[in-house]
Motif scaffolding. Structure first.
Motif, PDB file in Angstrom:
ATOM      1  N   ARG A  14       0.818  -1.199   0.000  1.00 27.09           N
ATOM      2  CA  ARG A  14       0.000   0.000   0.000  1.00 27.09           C
ATOM      3  C   ARG A  14       0.856   1.255   0.000  1.00 27.09           C
ATOM      4  O   ARG A  14       0.350   2.353  -0.146  1.00 27.09           O
ATOM      5  N   ARG A  15       2.149   1.064   0.203  1.00 30.28           N
ATOM      6  CA  ARG A  15       3.011   2.234   0.249  1.00 30.28           C
ATOM      7  C   ARG A  15       3.030   2.961  -1.081  1.00 30.28           C
ATOM      8  O   ARG A  15       3.154   4.181  -1.123  1.00 30.28           O
ATOM      9  N   ARG A  16       2.884   2.187  -2.183  1.00 29.20           N
ATOM     10  CA  ARG A  16       2.920   2.825  -3.494  1.00 29.20           C
ATOM     11  C   ARG A  16       1.729   3.755  -3.675  1.00 29.20           C
ATOM     12  O   ARG A  16       1.867   4.899  -4.119  1.00 29.20           O
ATOM     13  N   LEU A  17       0.526   3.263  -3.317  1.00 30.40           N
ATOM     14  CA  LEU A  17      -0.670   4.088  -3.456  1.00 30.40           C
ATOM     15  C   LEU A  17      -0.595   5.309  -2.548  1.00 30.40           C
ATOM     16  O   LEU A  17      -0.918   6.434  -2.961  1.00 30.40           O
ATOM     17  N   ARG A  18      -0.181   5.092  -1.295  1.00 26.84           N
ATOM     18  CA  ARG A  18      -0.051   6.217  -0.373  1.00 26.84           C
ATOM     19  C   ARG A  18       1.017   7.190  -0.851  1.00 26.84           C
ATOM     20  O   ARG A  18       0.866   8.411  -0.734  1.00 26.84           O
ATOM     21  N   GLY A  19       2.104   6.645  -1.416  1.00 24.30           N
ATOM     22  CA  GLY A  19       3.160   7.514  -1.930  1.00 24.30           C
ATOM     23  C   GLY A  19       2.702   8.351  -3.108  1.00 24.30           C
ATOM     24  O   GLY A  19       3.065   9.527  -3.220  1.00 24.30           O
ATOM     25  N   VAL A  20       1.885   7.745  -3.988  1.00 26.51           N
ATOM     26  CA  VAL A  20       1.362   8.506  -5.130  1.00 26.51           C
ATOM     27  C   VAL A  20       0.467   9.639  -4.651  1.00 26.51           C
ATOM     28  O   VAL A  20       0.557  10.783  -5.131  1.00 26.51           O
ATOM     29  N   ALA A  21      -0.419   9.336  -3.688  1.00 23.38           N
ATOM     30  CA  ALA A  21      -1.297  10.379  -3.150  1.00 23.38           C
ATOM     31  C   ALA A  21      -0.495  11.481  -2.459  1.00 23.38           C
ATOM     32  O   ALA A  21      -0.796  12.669  -2.598  1.00 23.38           O
ATOM     33  N   ALA A  22       0.542  11.080  -1.724  1.00 21.10           N
ATOM     34  CA  ALA A  22       1.374  12.072  -1.045  1.00 21.10           C
ATOM     35  C   ALA A  22       2.114  12.947  -2.048  1.00 21.10           C
ATOM     36  O   ALA A  22       2.186  14.176  -1.880  1.00 21.10           O
ATOM     37  N   CYS A  23       2.672  12.332  -3.086  1.00 19.80           N
ATOM     38  CA  CYS A  23       3.383  13.112  -4.104  1.00 19.80           C
ATOM     39  C   CYS A  23       2.439  14.078  -4.823  1.00 19.80           C
ATOM     40  O   CYS A  23       2.816  15.215  -5.135  1.00 19.80           O
ATOM     41  N   ALA A  24       1.197  13.618  -5.089  1.00 20.53           N
ATOM     42  CA  ALA A  24       0.227  14.503  -5.730  1.00 20.53           C
ATOM     43  C   ALA A  24      -0.092  15.698  -4.835  1.00 20.53           C
ATOM     44  O   ALA A  24      -0.172  16.841  -5.313  1.00 20.53           O
ATOM     45  N   ALA A  25      -0.274  15.453  -3.523  1.00 22.19           N
ATOM     46  CA  ALA A  25      -0.555  16.544  -2.602  1.00 22.19           C
ATOM     47  C   ALA A  25       0.629  17.500  -2.496  1.00 22.19           C
ATOM     48  O   ALA A  25       0.460  18.729  -2.476  1.00 22.19           O
ATOM     49  N   LEU A  26       1.844  16.948  -2.430  1.00 20.85           N
ATOM     50  CA  LEU A  26       3.037  17.798  -2.341  1.00 20.85           C
ATOM     51  C   LEU A  26       3.223  18.615  -3.612  1.00 20.85           C
ATOM     52  O   LEU A  26       3.598  19.798  -3.558  1.00 20.85           O
ATOM     53  N   ALA A  27       2.975  17.996  -4.769  1.00 19.92           N
ATOM     54  CA  ALA A  27       3.113  18.721  -6.037  1.00 19.92           C
ATOM     55  C   ALA A  27       2.080  19.841  -6.141  1.00 19.92           C
ATOM     56  O   ALA A  27       2.399  20.969  -6.545  1.00 19.92           O
ATOM     57  N   ALA A  28       0.822  19.530  -5.769  1.00 19.19           N
ATOM     58  CA  ALA A  28      -0.213  20.560  -5.815  1.00 19.19           C
ATOM     59  C   ALA A  28       0.072  21.673  -4.815  1.00 19.19           C
ATOM     60  O   ALA A  28      -0.153  22.859  -5.099  1.00 19.19           O
ATOM     61  N   GLY A  29       0.579  21.299  -3.627  1.00 20.69           N
ATOM     62  CA  GLY A  29       0.931  22.316  -2.643  1.00 20.69           C
ATOM     63  C   GLY A  29       2.061  23.202  -3.109  1.00 20.69           C
ATOM     64  O   GLY A  29       2.028  24.433  -2.924  1.00 20.69           O
ATOM     65  N   THR A  30       3.063  22.617  -3.742  1.00 23.95           N
ATOM     66  CA  THR A  30       4.177  23.405  -4.267  1.00 23.95           C
ATOM     67  C   THR A  30       3.699  24.347  -5.364  1.00 23.95           C
ATOM     68  O   THR A  30       4.122  25.514  -5.435  1.00 23.95           O
ATOM     69  N   ALA A  31       2.792  23.861  -6.215  1.00 22.30           N
ATOM     70  CA  ALA A  31       2.243  24.718  -7.269  1.00 22.30           C
ATOM     71  C   ALA A  31       1.462  25.881  -6.676  1.00 22.30           C
ATOM     72  O   ALA A  31       1.543  27.026  -7.158  1.00 22.30           O
ATOM     73  N   GLY A  32       0.697  25.614  -5.616  1.00 23.51           N
ATOM     74  CA  GLY A  32      -0.047  26.682  -4.970  1.00 23.51           C
ATOM     75  C   GLY A  32       0.859  27.728  -4.359  1.00 23.51           C
ATOM     76  O   GLY A  32       0.603  28.938  -4.459  1.00 23.51           O
ATOM     77  N   VAL A  33       1.936  27.264  -3.723  1.00 20.88           N
ATOM     78  CA  VAL A  33       2.884  28.203  -3.121  1.00 20.88           C
ATOM     79  C   VAL A  33       3.564  29.043  -4.203  1.00 20.88           C
ATOM     80  O   VAL A  33       3.702  30.275  -4.070  1.00 20.88           O
ATOM     81  N   CYS A  34       3.987  28.403  -5.289  1.00 22.85           N
ATOM     82  CA  CYS A  34       4.657  29.137  -6.373  1.00 22.85           C
ATOM     83  C   CYS A  34       3.713  30.118  -7.063  1.00 22.85           C
ATOM     84  O   CYS A  34       4.152  31.161  -7.567  1.00 22.85           O
ATOM     85  N   ALA A  35       2.408  29.785  -7.091  1.00 28.58           N
ATOM     86  CA  ALA A  35       1.440  30.684  -7.726  1.00 28.58           C
ATOM     87  C   ALA A  35       1.319  32.004  -6.989  1.00 28.58           C
ATOM     88  O   ALA A  35       0.801  32.982  -7.558  1.00 28.58           O
ATOM     89  N   THR A  36       1.781  32.072  -5.753  1.00 27.88           N
ATOM     90  CA  THR A  36       1.723  33.325  -4.990  1.00 27.88           C
ATOM     91  C   THR A  36       2.464  34.441  -5.714  1.00 27.88           C
ATOM     92  O   THR A  36       2.025  35.603  -5.708  1.00 27.88           O
ATOM     93  N   PHE A  37       3.574  34.113  -6.354  1.00 27.30           N
ATOM     94  CA  PHE A  37       4.390  35.140  -7.011  1.00 27.30           C
ATOM     95  C   PHE A  37       3.752  35.663  -8.297  1.00 27.30           C
ATOM     96  O   PHE A  37       4.200  36.670  -8.834  1.00 27.30           O
TER      97      PHE A  37
END
Length: 446
Positions: free
Chosen positions: A187-210
């Motif tokens: 299950r680590r793969r599925l959880r890892g994919v979800a975590a990476c998606a959340a981290l990527a979306a969060g990074t995009a949101g932070v970068c969109a501030t500029f």
């Protein structure tokens, strides 16, 4: 199976108290805020008042749904995991995984329904208090009457039951696989994919501030959402983060505290999957509370420094942010307390075995305190990283300063709440468990 589930809840209610409290609080919060949609939909409510009430109900209702799922999932996971011996016995007597799943899901439905029914009265009272708060600050007209209708009731009951069923289904699947001695499906793969998606979306949101102008009212939305998504990503990676932290703590702990320090770290590494349920709410609480409080304080200070009068939209945004933080603080603390209580109270046999092997009650409490300290430091660290990821870009765009002028006071307050909830609950529950004689505690688990 449903009758068996109801009988289990009726005869052993203490097992389900933590889950019931999470379901009750979650349903109450969701129904209270979503009832603002019912109030906004009345015929005599003006467009401006309806927009304000709909904004608060929508934003806080979305946060509440996320928090309810994490809270119910964490307490149910601990509950089902601690019932491994019972599930193994049912499997050995011929029960199929599908029958056990129906039993546990039936228990979750019963507890969720009970929590929802108990929450109706407090939710109505909470909704009236919220409306009065908006009326007292001039954000909603005093003539608006409170209404509690199908939106509030449906949202609270629907989300709470869905979270209970989903969390129970996932938890029991893992427990039945462990009891059947079959190799667990990774299950680590599925959880890892979800975590990476959340981290990527969060990074995009932070970068969109500029990319947003400093004077735009929506400036705070991008870094705030980014910080929240980063917190979710770190929470999903909690087992791996805890293992990584413990790998680096093994040698220093052994050098400083000797064999007892090494034993504490070793115990934590063995129990990392279970302890990860504590890191989830702790990381979310630290990241969301730190990020939102600092960004709202920066926004208020920037408006005051400009000499402009605060608009109704500014007051609405501040109210929403502060209410969200208040909910996060209350709900995360309750989730932490529930999860820690459930996880620690089931360790009576472990504590009894340690005492029979020669450990004193003080040494057992010292080990539990060290475990709680490691959990607190790990959760606060990654939550702080998520919060800072939103704070620094917002501060740079809004005030042209990298670091906020408010200093570490807000962060220290957040850390104090997180550490206090973790340490006091764990040590208090462990102290109560140690009151049971060691031989009796071991005999009960046999």
């Amino acid at each position: 199976m449903f009758l068996l589930s109801m009988r289990s809840v009726r005869h052993r209610p203490g097992r389900f108290l933590a889950t019931l409290l999470s379901a009750f609080l979650g349903a109450a919060i969701l129904m209270a805020f979503n009832s603002l949609h019912d109030t906004a939909g009345a015929n005599d409510v003006g467009p401006a008042d309806a927009e304000t009430l709909g904004l608060v109900g929508g934003v806080v209702g979305g946060y509440g749904a996320l928090l309810v799922f994490f809270a119910v999932a964490s307490t149910l996971t601990v509950n089902v995991t601690q019932r491994g011996a019972e599930i193994a016995l049912l499997r050995s007597t011929g029960a199929t995984p599908a029958q056990i799943t129906r039993m546990v899901v039936g228990e979750a439905v019963a507890v969720g329904l009970l929590g929802t029914l108990l929450a109706v009265g407090p939710a109505m009272l909470g909704g009236r208090v919220l409306l009065g708060m908006f009326q007292d600050t001039g954000q909603v007209a005093g003539s608006v009457a409170y209404a509690y209708g199908p939106v509030g009731l449906g949202a609270g009951a629907g989300v709470t039951l869905l979270a209970s069923v989903g969390a129970a289904f996932l938890a029991v699947r893992r427990a039945t696989r462990a009891a059947s001695a079959k190799p667990p499906v990774p299950r680590r793969r599925l959880r890892g994919v979800a975590a990476c998606a959340a981290l990527a979306a969060g990074t995009a949101g932070v970068c969109a501030t500029f990319a947003i102008d400093a004077a735009e009212p929506a400036l705070m939305a991008a870094p705030a959402c980014g910080a929240i998504l980063l917190s979710v990503g770190f929470a999903l990676l909690a087992p791996d983060l805890l293992r990584g932290a413990l790998e680096r703590l093994a040698r220093p702990a052994g050098a400083v505290a000797g064999a007892s320090g090494w034993l504490t770290v070793h115990t934590l590494r063995e129990r990392a999957p279970r302890l990860a349920t504590v890191l989830m709410p702790l990381t979310l609480f630290t990241g969301i509370a730190t990020g939102t409080l600092y960004m709202q304080t920066l926004e208020t200070g920037a408006i005051e420094a400009s000499g402009l009068a605060r608009s109704v939209e500014d007051r609405n945004l501040e109210t929403v942010n502060l209410v969200v933080v208040g909910i996060v603080v209350a709900f995360a603390c309750v989730t932490l307390i529930n999860t820690l209580y459930a996880a620690t109270s089931y360790r009576r046999a472990e504590f009894g075995t340690q005492r029979l092997a020669g450990a004193t009650p003080g040494q057992v409490l010292g080990t539990v305190g060290a475990e709680s300290l490691v959990l607190t430091v790990t959760g606060v660290f990654f939550g702080t990283v998520a919060g800072l990821a939103g704070i620094l870009p917002f501060s740079l765009v809004r005030t042209e300063a990298v670091l906020p002028d408010q200093g570490p006071g807000i962060w220290l307050g957040v850390v104090a709440v997180a550490a206090g909830a973790t340490l006091l609950t764990t040590l208090g529950t462990a102290r109560g468990a140690l009151r049971v004689p060691a031989t009796e505690a071991v005999a009960r688990a046999a």
